[in-house]
Design an enzyme around this catalytic site. Structure first.
Site, PDB file in Angstrom:
ATOM      1  N   GLU A  32      54.009  23.297  63.998  1.00 48.09           N
ATOM      2  CA  GLU A  32      53.435  23.602  62.794  1.00 48.09           C
ATOM      3  C   GLU A  32      52.441  22.736  62.388  1.00 48.09           C
ATOM      4  OE1 GLU A  32      54.007  26.331  60.963  1.00 48.09           O
ATOM      5  OE2 GLU A  32      55.410  27.121  62.443  1.00 48.09           O
ATOM      6  N   TYR A 115      54.115  25.201  52.424  1.00 44.41           N
ATOM      7  CA  TYR A 115      54.259  25.943  53.562  1.00 44.41           C
ATOM      8  C   TYR A 115      55.039  25.372  54.681  1.00 44.41           C
ATOM      9  CZ  TYR A 115      53.212  28.059  58.041  1.00 44.41           C
ATOM     10  OH  TYR A 115      53.512  28.531  59.397  1.00 44.41           O
ATOM     11  N   ASP A 133      51.765  31.845  54.999  1.00 45.60           N
ATOM     12  CA  ASP A 133      50.536  31.338  55.545  1.00 45.60           C
ATOM     13  C   ASP A 133      49.398  32.468  55.319  1.00 45.60           C
ATOM     14  OD1 ASP A 133      50.850  33.051  57.540  1.00 45.60           O
ATOM     15  OD2 ASP A 133      50.337  31.596  59.173  1.00 45.60           O
ATOM     16  N   CYS A 188      46.865  42.604  62.565  1.00 50.81           N
ATOM     17  CA  CYS A 188      46.408  42.713  61.142  1.00 50.81           C
ATOM     18  C   CYS A 188      45.301  41.614  60.764  1.00 50.81           C
ATOM     19  CB  CYS A 188      47.416  42.869  60.077  1.00 50.81           C
ATOM     20  SG  CYS A 188      46.626  43.536  58.404  1.00 50.81           S
ATOM     21  N   CYS A 195      44.738  49.217  63.207  1.00 45.39           N
ATOM     22  CA  CYS A 195      45.831  49.754  62.738  1.00 45.39           C
ATOM     23  C   CYS A 195      46.640  50.705  63.529  1.00 45.39           C
ATOM     24  CB  CYS A 195      45.178  50.664  61.545  1.00 45.39           C
ATOM     25  SG  CYS A 195      44.421  49.574  60.161  1.00 45.39           S
ATOM     26  N   CYS A 198      49.646  49.053  64.751  1.00 40.74           N
ATOM     27  CA  CYS A 198      50.357  48.389  63.681  1.00 40.74           C
ATOM     28  C   CYS A 198      51.523  49.291  63.327  1.00 40.74           C
ATOM     29  CB  CYS A 198      49.614  48.273  62.311  1.00 40.74           C
ATOM     30  SG  CYS A 198      50.322  47.412  60.908  1.00 40.74           S
ATOM     31  N   CYS A 204      51.128  51.726  54.999  1.00 40.33           N
ATOM     32  CA  CYS A 204      50.305  50.597  54.501  1.00 40.33           C
ATOM     33  C   CYS A 204      49.429  51.042  53.568  1.00 40.33           C
ATOM     34  CB  CYS A 204      49.429  50.270  55.758  1.00 40.33           C
ATOM     35  SG  CYS A 204      48.074  49.009  55.182  1.00 40.33           S
TER      36      CYS A 204
END
Length: 287
Positions: A32, A115, A133, A188, A195, A198, A204
């Site tokens: 991370e 985060y 995030d 995305c 799209c 997705c 959406c």
């Protein structure tokens, strides 16, 4: 919609070493920190080498800070290496050399913010947390709020919406966190919305509105060549490669840098604790 994203991730999620279910909480924390502002393709080989050399916090805590900074290589933002080394020492002192599981204890570690604490709690310990995030913010903002891109800073309303989407069960919440992050990273994305790939294409809010705003969104680019950040990186590269203290201000590889800028960058590295003046009378520096 949350379930659709989770199902999509189970089918298409990348096989990354820190997601294999066998990685220690320490390995997750290291990943991370390394992944902050750095793409996976650059992080993975450094992460593997780091974990082989320092598989536990105690291993890193026993090393010198300079070793961590050298091992960081060219990932950029070397203060992250210093923070990881400080984290390792703090975990040895406070938690018996283990990564703590609670959000409160995680946030108390050097350099660990909201985060990172939430990500480690979720990805390392499988606990329910609001992992928010840039990628997750973009997915939530588009699919639920019809916004092309998130605002520069999180708002209370944005965080409340994100929190409301997190499943109640720990395991489901952890899966949603990594799945929504993956969707934002691969499909995305900031500049291109794929799209047709997705799982939220039919639900959406942003797509239903005609994908407004993306073409007009400003490109968030930063200059690089000649900046203080570049010069700092060149100084760090020089010192990482050196086996003895170096006369930075007189080094041939930096002779094209304005002396005032070079002095400023060198001083800032000293202030940040990344570089030290080894021999004041000779102006020699080292990590």
């Amino acid at each position: 919609m949350v379930d659709a994203v989770r199902a999509w991730y189970r089918e298409t999620g990348r096989d990354l070493p820190w997601r294999d279910g066998r990685t220690s909480p320490w390995g997750v924390l290291v990943s991370e920190v390394m992944l902050q502002q750095t793409p996976v393709v650059r992080v993975e080989p450094v992460w593997r080498a780091w974990m082989e050399r320092w598989p536990t916090p105690a291993d890193l805590a026993a090393a010198e800070q300079a070793d961590a900074v050298r091992a960081w290589g060219r990932l950029g933002y070397p203060r992250r290496a210093k923070r990881l080394w400080e984290c390792a020492r703090a975990m040895v002192e406070r938690h018996g050399g283990e990564v703590p599981a609670s959000l409160e204890d995680l946030r108390a570690l050097p350099g660990v913010g909201e985060y990172t604490a939430a990500a480690v709690a979720s990805f390392a310990f499988g606990r329910r947390a609001v992992v928010l995030d840039t990628n997750v913010r973009r997915v939530v903002g588009r699919a639920w709020g019809a916004l092309a891109l998130p605002a520069a800073h999180q708002t209370a309303a944005e965080r409340a919406l994100a929190a409301s989407l997190v499943p109640a069960a720990d395991a489901d919440a952890a899966e949603w966190a990594v799945a929504s992050m993956e969707l934002g990273a691969l499909v995305c994305t900031a500049r291109v919305a794929r799209c047709d790939e997705c799982p939220l294409a039919g639900t959406c809010a942003w797509r239903a509105a005609g994908n407004p705003g993306l073409e007009a969104a400003p490109r968030r680019t930063q200059p690089w060549h000649g900046t203080d950040r570049q010069v700092r990186g060149r100084i760090m590269a020089l010192l990482r490669a050196a086996t003895a203290p170096v006369d930075v201000t007189g080094h041939v590889t930096l002779e094209d840098v304005d002396p005032g800028q070079l002095d400023r960058c060198l001083e800032s590295l000293v202030v940040d604790g990344l570089v030290r003046l080894a021999y004041a009378d000779r102006g020699l520096y080292s990590l």
